[in-house]
Design a protein around this motif. Structure first.
Motif, short mmCIF file in Angstrom:
data_model
loop_
_atom_site.label_atom_id
_atom_site.label_comp_id
_atom_site.label_asym_id
_atom_site.label_seq_id
_atom_site.Cartn_x
_atom_site.Cartn_y
_atom_site.Cartn_z
N ILE A 156 19.12 75.59 37.49
CA ILE A 156 18.25 75.41 36.90
C ILE A 156 19.37 75.17 35.73
N ARG A 157 19.97 76.67 35.96
CA ARG A 157 20.73 76.70 34.54
C ARG A 157 21.42 75.61 34.45
N MET A 158 22.18 74.88 35.44
CA MET A 158 22.73 74.23 35.32
C MET A 158 22.20 72.91 34.42
N ILE A 159 20.99 72.59 34.98
CA ILE A 159 19.96 71.54 34.40
C ILE A 159 19.93 71.76 32.82
N ARG A 160 19.35 73.09 32.16
CA ARG A 160 19.11 73.45 30.88
C ARG A 160 20.64 73.33 30.35
N THR A 161 22.01 73.80 30.72
CA THR A 161 22.66 73.79 29.84
C THR A 161 23.39 72.28 29.43
N ALA A 162 22.60 71.53 30.25
CA ALA A 162 22.80 69.99 29.92
C ALA A 162 21.84 69.11 29.27
N MET A 163 20.43 70.21 29.42
CA MET A 163 19.33 69.72 28.31
C MET A 163 19.59 69.72 27.20
N LYS A 164 21.26 71.37 27.08
CA LYS A 164 20.38 72.37 25.64
C LYS A 164 22.33 71.26 24.87
N ASN A 165 23.04 70.48 25.46
CA ASN A 165 24.12 70.00 25.30
C ASN A 165 23.18 68.47 24.58
N LEU A 166 22.80 68.09 25.12
CA LEU A 166 22.35 67.07 24.36
C LEU A 166 21.04 67.03 23.79
N GLU A 167 20.71 68.24 23.92
CA GLU A 167 19.99 68.21 22.26
C GLU A 167 20.62 68.23 21.68
N ILE A 168 22.25 69.50 20.78
CA ILE A 168 22.76 68.96 19.95
C ILE A 168 23.26 68.12 20.36
N ASN A 169 23.72 67.31 20.71
CA ASN A 169 23.92 65.53 20.85
C ASN A 169 23.11 65.09 19.76
N GLU A 170 21.62 64.91 19.84
CA GLU A 170 21.12 64.56 19.47
C GLU A 170 20.59 64.44 18.53
N GLN A 171 20.44 65.79 18.33
CA GLN A 171 20.28 66.19 17.52
C GLN A 171 17.74 67.16 17.68
N ARG A 172 17.64 66.47 18.38
CA ARG A 172 16.07 66.11 18.63
C ARG A 172 15.81 67.34 19.70
N GLU B 35 11.13 62.98 29.38
CA GLU B 35 11.57 61.31 30.27
C GLU B 35 13.18 61.74 29.74
N ASP B 36 13.60 62.63 28.59
CA ASP B 36 15.36 62.74 28.85
C ASP B 36 15.39 63.74 29.63
N VAL B 37 14.25 64.27 29.74
CA VAL B 37 14.74 65.73 30.42
C VAL B 37 14.99 64.77 31.91
N ILE B 38 14.41 64.17 32.21
CA ILE B 38 14.04 63.78 33.99
C ILE B 38 15.11 62.18 33.91
N ASN B 39 15.65 62.08 32.46
CA ASN B 39 17.05 60.97 32.94
C ASN B 39 18.39 62.08 32.72
N VAL B 40 18.33 63.22 32.20
CA VAL B 40 19.58 64.07 32.57
C VAL B 40 19.45 64.52 34.18
N MET B 41 18.43 64.32 34.55
CA MET B 41 18.32 65.52 35.72
C MET B 41 18.70 64.27 37.40
N ASN B 42 18.23 62.78 36.40
CA ASN B 42 19.04 61.95 37.40
C ASN B 42 20.69 61.58 37.09
#
Length: 147
Positions: free
Chosen positions: A26-42, A47-54
């Motif tokens: 879960i921490r690994m997923i949340r870290t990847a999500m946070k990185n994507l949020e920072i990169n995308e600035q939104r 659906e984005d979270v599912i893409n990260v998990m995939n």
């Protein structure tokens, strides 16, 4: 409840239960999500979270194959446990028969007849199975159906 909220709640529960595998995934997923949020600035949608998990699931499956080839049973067990945790959060995966039915339906709709039409077929097919099927399995079924 959004997927992000569910992950947060499950992380808290994993801490209470001292479930190290679930907590680390879960921490690994949340870290990847946070990185994507920072990169995308939104803020990320489900659906984005599912893409990260995939993406993370694909990495784990690739690692699993490498560990099996290398004879590292301890790492095989760890990767298998991580894959299982990831699968708990993803939508129900399609079976090979369900994928085959969708492929046949898409072949009829696109008029694909040979491997030369594979790009057109995959372009029409992948949005239908996105997040619900492994791309390698879909590619394998498409190849079989176009022969």
């Amino acid at each position: 409840m959004s997927l992000t909220e569910r992950l947060t709640n499950d992380m808290k529960q994993a801490m209470k239960d001292k479930d190290k595998v679930r907590l680390s995934v879960i921490r690994m997923i949340r870290t990847a999500m946070k990185n994507l949020e920072i990169n995308e600035q939104r803020e990320l949608s489900d659906e984005d979270v599912i893409n990260v998990m995939n993406r993370e699931l694909k990495q784990r499956r690739d690692s699993l194959q490498a560990f099996e080839a290398g004879g590292r049973q301890d790492l095989v067990e760890e990767a298998t446990a991580e894959i299982q945790v990831l699968m708990d959060y993803l939508p129900q995966q399609l079976t090979e028969d369900e994928i085959r039915a969708i492929v046949q339906e898409t072949i009829a709709a696109t008029g694909a007849a040979s491997k030369a039409d594979m790009g057109k077929l995959m372009g029409a097919l992948m949005p239908k199975v996105k997040g619900r099927a492994d791309g390698k399995l879909v590619n394998q079924v498409v190849t079989q159906e176009l022969q």
